[in-house]
Write an enzyme that holds these catalytic residues in place. Structure first.
Site, PDB file in Angstrom:
ATOM      1  N   ASP A 297      50.720  43.756  49.135  1.00  0.00           N
ATOM      2  CA  ASP A 297      49.561  43.725  48.249  1.00  0.00           C
ATOM      3  C   ASP A 297      49.946  44.250  46.859  1.00  0.00           C
ATOM      4  OD1 ASP A 297      46.718  43.304  47.901  1.00  0.00           O
ATOM      5  OD2 ASP A 297      46.499  45.478  47.869  1.00  0.00           O
ATOM      6  N   GLU A 344      52.038  39.194  46.872  1.00  0.00           N
ATOM      7  CA  GLU A 344      50.686  38.951  46.349  1.00  0.00           C
ATOM      8  C   GLU A 344      50.753  39.140  44.833  1.00  0.00           C
ATOM      9  OE1 GLU A 344      47.594  39.674  44.362  1.00  0.00           O
ATOM     10  OE2 GLU A 344      47.643  41.593  45.434  1.00  0.00           O
ATOM     11  N   ASP A 397      39.280  39.036  50.006  1.00  0.00           N
ATOM     12  CA  ASP A 397      38.544  39.522  48.841  1.00  0.00           C
ATOM     13  C   ASP A 397      37.725  38.436  48.152  1.00  0.00           C
ATOM     14  OD1 ASP A 397      39.173  42.213  48.933  1.00  0.00           O
ATOM     15  OD2 ASP A 397      40.978  42.008  47.714  1.00  0.00           O
TER      16      ASP A 397
END
Length: 508
Positions: A297, A344, A397
């Site tokens: 992430d 990401e 998200d």
């Protein structure tokens, strides 16, 4: 497990699985989901972080970067082993379609404590030997975690920087006394982690045997109230009281005009470099025990990260700092070999981030919901996505595909309708088909998109706590079987599944 050059799969956290005990876990329904994926020709199951959840029930704010979530431990195997009586469900019964975290956490932890008591009272010698051998193998993180959790219980959830100074700063005499005082509680947490690892290993073996790779998720930052920060405060930017003078976040961009203030402590990268990034190597090694591939992430934070003064409530007050760059990944790969990482690389991406990702050789991410706001040159449109990317219809998200469509500006909807040759009735399938037909090495779809669910069933709204975040679950029904046939057809037609599934045979 080696992946094919073109593969596809589903994003679903374990908490969203069906099951009778209030939240999805590593039990029979997880194994059934693997079988459903395999029968639908899918070779990827992406989860969210599998660590203990934190504030707001978020899996991205955990008390440990190494431990597994107690909520994922299935109870049925503990009953089968004779350590736990058949659980009596509370009244009113748990909602099968959403997680009530307050009730579920309390009830399941009670069950796990009972199982631990049963294990230490009556476990067979062979099981005790397996437990002890596992504890020895995990000594690099387990004892600190178990003591941290025992102390958190003893201090009624107070953060570690509010504990008495000898414990806060880990004076050796205080730690020895604390372990002696709280040894029974610490053993409970060791037992829970052993159960987690045992069950996860069984699930991973089953998935790999069915040709399904598990895709993990590694948050870049750790929580301030965490055993990681408490056990090695020298690795983080903390003041003399254990507080953060600066915190992590993201700058303002097109998706967040105010930016984001996450509040995580920042790493002392120079101190980590002095140890050849040993903590990161251990963390990645632990991740690889649970995943065949893992997503990191906020990858851009390794090139440059946003530091916000702790006294500021606005991310606008932050500034850029240089990250560790490729030296971090070189050190990890020197110890562990080539890493199966998905980077990401969303948000405000600058040339240095692109250069770092390409130098490391990790695929980046493209999100189709972001593709229709420009013209035919937009890098997220399927015809522009190269093989060194993973394409998603959306992530945890994002809104669901149908929710995005309902709220998208008219010009985006018009472009998407023309590009995808669909209207709102077939949008989710059209997005999955377009993603699958791209050159991306992997195509991954949130389960909500696979099922064609509305925006009411999205997983998370960034920047918010509690509410409907992280609570979504699905149920086994005919719609799931129909969705499996659709996945099989799309995957077969685009070369991501066996071609024999093009007609979606009835057993799928």
């Amino acid at each position: 497990m080696k992946l094919p050059p073109r593969s596809s799969g589903v994003l679903l956290h374990t908490s969203s699985l069906p099951g009778p005990h209030g939240i999805g876990d590593l039990g029979v329904d997880a194994h059934r989901f693997v079988d459903w994926l395999a029968d639908a020709g899918q070779s990827l199951w992406q989860m969210l972080p599998i660590n203990p959840i934190g504030p707001g029930h978020s899996p991205y704010q955990s008390v440990s970067a190494f431990a597994g979530s107690p909520l994922m431990v299935a109870l049925a195997p503990l009953v089968h082993s004779g350590w736990l009586a058949e659980p009596v469900l509370p009244e009113p019964p748990f909602d099968p379609m959403r997680v009530d975290y307050e009730r579920v956490q309390l009830w399941r932890l009670q069950q796990l404590r009972s199982a631990a008591q049963g294990f230490f009272a009556s476990a067979a010698d062979a099981d005790r030997a397996l437990f002890q051998a596992w504890c020895t193998a995990q000594c690099g993180w387990l004892d600190d975690f178990a003591l941290f959790m025992a102390l958190e219980v003893a201090h009624r959830g107070e953060p570690w920087w509010a504990w008495p100074a000898p414990l806060r700063w880990r004076e050796s005499g205080a730690l020895r006394a604390a372990w002696k005082q709280h040894e029974a509680e610490a053993h409970v947490w060791q037992f829970i982690q052993w159960c987690f690892d045992t069950q996860f290993a069984q699930l991973k073996a089953h998935a790999n045997a069915r040709g399904v790779a598990l895709v993990g998720d590694l948050p870049i930052f750790i929580a301030h109230h965490s055993v990681d920060c408490w056990s090695r405060p020298d690795l983080y930017e903390l003041d003399a009281d254990g507080l953060c003078p600066v915190v992590a976040g993201a700058p303002p961009d097109d998706l967040g005009p105010e930016g984001q203030r996450w509040g995580n402590p920042l790493y002392r990268w120079n101190r980590m470099a002095e140890e050849n990034f040993a903590w990161w190597t251990a963390r990645v090694q632990r991740a690889l025990a649970h995943a065949d591939v893992f997503r990191i992430d906020h990858f851009r934070g390794f090139a440059g990260y946003w530091a916000i003064p702790a006294e500021s409530f606005s991310a606008r007050d932050g500034h850029w700092r240089e990250g560790p760059g490729k030296a971090l990944f070189d050190a990890i790969e020197a110890a562990l070999g080539k890493l199966p990482i998905i980077a990401e690389d969303l948000g405000l991406i600058t040339p240095d981030v692109v250069a770092l990702r390409e130098a490391c050789g990790y695929p980046g991410m493209k999100i189709l919901q972001f593709a229709f706001g420009g013209d035919a040159t937009h890098p997220f449109l399927p015809h522009n996505i190269a093989a060194d990317f993973v394409v998603y219809t959306g992530t945890h998200d994002n809104d669901t595909a149908l929710g995005w469509w309902d709220h998208a500006p008219l010009h985006e909807r018009d472009y998407a309708a023309i590009y995808l040759e669909c209207d709102d009735h077939g949008l989710h399938a059209a997005l999955m088909r377009a993603a699958s037909q791209s050159a991306a090495c992997m195509a991954i779809f949130p389960m909500q998109d696979v099922l064609g669910r509305s925006g009411d069933e999205r997983m998370n709204v960034p920047g918010t706590l509690g509410g409907d975040n992280w609570v979504w679950r699905f149920a086994w029904n005919d719609a799931v079987q129909t969705a499996g046939r659709l996945l099989a057809q799309i995957g077969a037609a685009s070369g991501r599944s066996p071609f024999r599934l093009l007609k979606a045979v009835e057993h799928v």
